[in-house]
Design a protein around this motif. Structure first.
Motif, short mmCIF file in Angstrom:
data_model
loop_
_atom_site.label_atom_id
_atom_site.label_comp_id
_atom_site.label_asym_id
_atom_site.label_seq_id
_atom_site.Cartn_x
_atom_site.Cartn_y
_atom_site.Cartn_z
N GLN A 148 0.83 -1.21 0.00
CA GLN A 148 0.00 0.00 0.00
C GLN A 148 0.86 1.26 0.00
O GLN A 148 0.52 2.27 -0.63
N ALA A 149 2.00 1.19 0.68
CA ALA A 149 2.86 2.36 0.80
C ALA A 149 3.81 2.54 -0.38
O ALA A 149 4.16 3.67 -0.73
N ASN A 150 4.20 1.43 -1.02
CA ASN A 150 5.29 1.52 -1.99
C ASN A 150 4.92 1.19 -3.43
O ASN A 150 5.63 1.60 -4.35
N MET A 151 3.85 0.46 -3.64
CA MET A 151 3.48 0.12 -5.01
C MET A 151 2.96 1.35 -5.75
O MET A 151 2.23 2.17 -5.19
N ARG A 152 3.37 1.50 -7.00
CA ARG A 152 2.92 2.63 -7.82
C ARG A 152 2.05 2.13 -8.98
O ARG A 152 2.44 1.21 -9.70
N LEU A 153 0.90 2.75 -9.14
CA LEU A 153 -0.01 2.44 -10.24
C LEU A 153 0.02 3.60 -11.22
O LEU A 153 -0.27 4.74 -10.84
N VAL A 154 0.39 3.32 -12.47
CA VAL A 154 0.58 4.39 -13.46
C VAL A 154 -0.03 3.98 -14.80
O VAL A 154 -0.18 2.80 -15.10
N PRO A 155 -0.38 4.97 -15.62
CA PRO A 155 -0.91 4.65 -16.96
C PRO A 155 0.22 4.34 -17.93
O PRO A 155 1.34 4.83 -17.80
N ALA A 156 -0.08 3.50 -18.92
CA ALA A 156 0.86 3.25 -20.00
C ALA A 156 1.02 4.53 -20.84
O ALA A 156 0.12 5.36 -20.89
N THR A 157 2.17 4.66 -21.48
CA THR A 157 2.44 5.89 -22.22
C THR A 157 2.86 5.67 -23.67
O THR A 157 2.90 6.63 -24.44
N LEU A 158 3.17 4.44 -24.07
CA LEU A 158 3.75 4.22 -25.39
C LEU A 158 2.73 3.94 -26.49
O LEU A 158 3.04 4.07 -27.67
N GLY A 159 1.52 3.54 -26.11
CA GLY A 159 0.50 3.29 -27.12
C GLY A 159 0.92 2.25 -28.14
O GLY A 159 1.44 1.18 -27.80
N ASP A 160 0.75 2.56 -29.44
CA ASP A 160 1.05 1.62 -30.50
C ASP A 160 2.53 1.28 -30.63
O ASP A 160 2.90 0.31 -31.30
N LEU A 161 3.38 2.08 -30.00
CA LEU A 161 4.82 1.82 -30.06
C LEU A 161 5.23 0.61 -29.22
O LEU A 161 6.26 -0.01 -29.47
N SER A 162 4.43 0.27 -28.21
CA SER A 162 4.92 -0.60 -27.14
C SER A 162 5.39 -1.97 -27.60
O SER A 162 6.46 -2.43 -27.20
N GLN A 163 4.63 -2.65 -28.45
CA GLN A 163 4.97 -4.03 -28.77
C GLN A 163 6.18 -4.13 -29.69
O GLN A 163 7.03 -5.02 -29.52
N ALA A 164 6.31 -3.24 -30.66
CA ALA A 164 7.48 -3.25 -31.53
C ALA A 164 8.74 -2.86 -30.75
O ALA A 164 9.79 -3.51 -30.88
N ILE A 165 8.63 -1.81 -29.93
CA ILE A 165 9.78 -1.39 -29.12
C ILE A 165 10.12 -2.48 -28.10
O ILE A 165 11.29 -2.78 -27.85
#
Length: 348
Positions: free
Chosen positions: A316-333
């Protein structure tokens, strides 16, 4: 000069579109512009592989690079797989791809084009996307990353301290979309899943796959809603929900709040086994071009609030929940990064 440095290439093979991206030896992208081409799956697997090689040649030319600089290639393929690099029957590919050995065919085609053997890494497309998002979110740290990406289904990946995905003994690791959801907490019945399981797969409560079922139950008690009278299939009407939710429609908002809650409970379940430092939420609901800031923030908040009570205090104190940022780039990269990381491990 960059133009003389080694480069690693990633191929993202979708059923409809294939994409090419690349990274340098320091893991930074060669370009944020993907090369996209039709997969042309109807032509058969051999022609698809040849198309990937031709697309790499074009990508190299566009970025003033040469085949001599290519040290490794990665390819993201849809699951399931019979064995490493060998396709099993999938929902979106022709019968000719069942049992096709992508690894051997692509390795041969790359060697013929480059005039030498090129190391090839093959992985699940969801895992490859997770690798790229993990590299972006953790920077120079080695924190583990869980990625969940609701889309047409639920993409799942767990990335270890080396930046590599969890594959498992039979390459079925992190098929977490088909774990059972805690139905008693969600207050729903076990919907049948496209995978054939009837225990209430998480995917059916968190992704587009289950939206028609959720919508049908809502419309049964809300027959006055505008969607109830549209002369369209439930699936077609479900496509309107994201837009309606961003316009403040109560029914649509309730459905996405439910999906976020289901995903949050899944985050907590997976945290018990994987204990990630970062949790990345991707998929179409995090698409900055088709969703508003308010929609994304509400969704992420609902995910976190559902997960939080079931996490250990340290999580609860240390885990970070964040949105993805790469979109269509992610799988090729991500595919390019896996080729890079595997090369680094081989050199140790």
């Amino acid at each position: 000069m960059r133009a003389q440095q080694p480069v690693y290439i990633g191929t993202d093979s979708g059923a409809t579109t294939s994409k090419i991206g690349g990274v340098w030896e320091d893991a930074t992208p060669v370009s944020t512009n993907l090369l996209q081409r039709s997969t042309d799956a109807h032509l058969g697997p051999v022609m698809v592989v040849q198309g990937w090689v031709e697309a790499i040649s074009t990508y190299l030319e566009q970025n003033d690079l040469q085949w001599e600089q290519v040290r490794g290639v990665g390819v993201a393929i849809p699951g399931p797989r019979r064995s490493y690099g060998v396709l099993e029957r999938g929902p979106n590919l022709p019968e000719s791809f069942v049992g096709f050995d992508v690894y051997s065919a692509y390795s041969r085609a790359l060697a013929e084009r480059a005039g030498r053997a090129i190391a090839l890494a093959v992985g699940n497309d969801g895992n490859m996307g997770g690798v790229a998002e993990a590299q972006r979110v953790r920077g120079s740290s080695t924190g583990s990353v869980l990625m969940l990406a609701p889309g047409s289904g639920l993409g799942c990946a767990y990335i270890d301290e080396h930046g590599l995905p969890l594959d498992g003994a039979t390459l079925a690791g992190m098929e977490a979309a088909h774990m059972p959801a805690p139905l008693h907490l969600l207050g729903v019945r076990p919907y049948p899943c496209g995978c054939g399981r009837t225990w209430g797969c998480v995917e059916i409560y968190t992704s587009l796959a289950g939206l028609p079922l959720l919508l049908a139950e809502k419309l049964a008690v809300r027959p006055d809603h505008p969607l109830a009278s549209l002369p369209l299939s439930l699936k077609e009407r479900a496509f309107a929900l994201r837009s309606l939710a961003q316009q403040g429609d109560q029914l649509a908002t309730e459905i996405f709040d439910f999906q976020a809650r289901a995903l949050g409970l899944h985050v907590a379940t997976l945290a018990m086994a994987l204990d990630p430092q970062f949790v990345v939420i991707g998929g179409g609901l995090m698409d900055t071009e088709s969703t508003s800031v308010a929609f994304r923030e509400r969704y992420l908040q609902q995910v976190w609030e559902a997960a939080y009570p079931y996490l250990w205090p340290a999580q609860q104190a240390n885990m970070r929940l964040v949105p993805a940022t790469l979109g269509d780039l992610s799988q090729a990269i991500g595919a390019a990064l896996v080729a890079l990381y595997q090369a680094r491990l081989a050199q140790r």
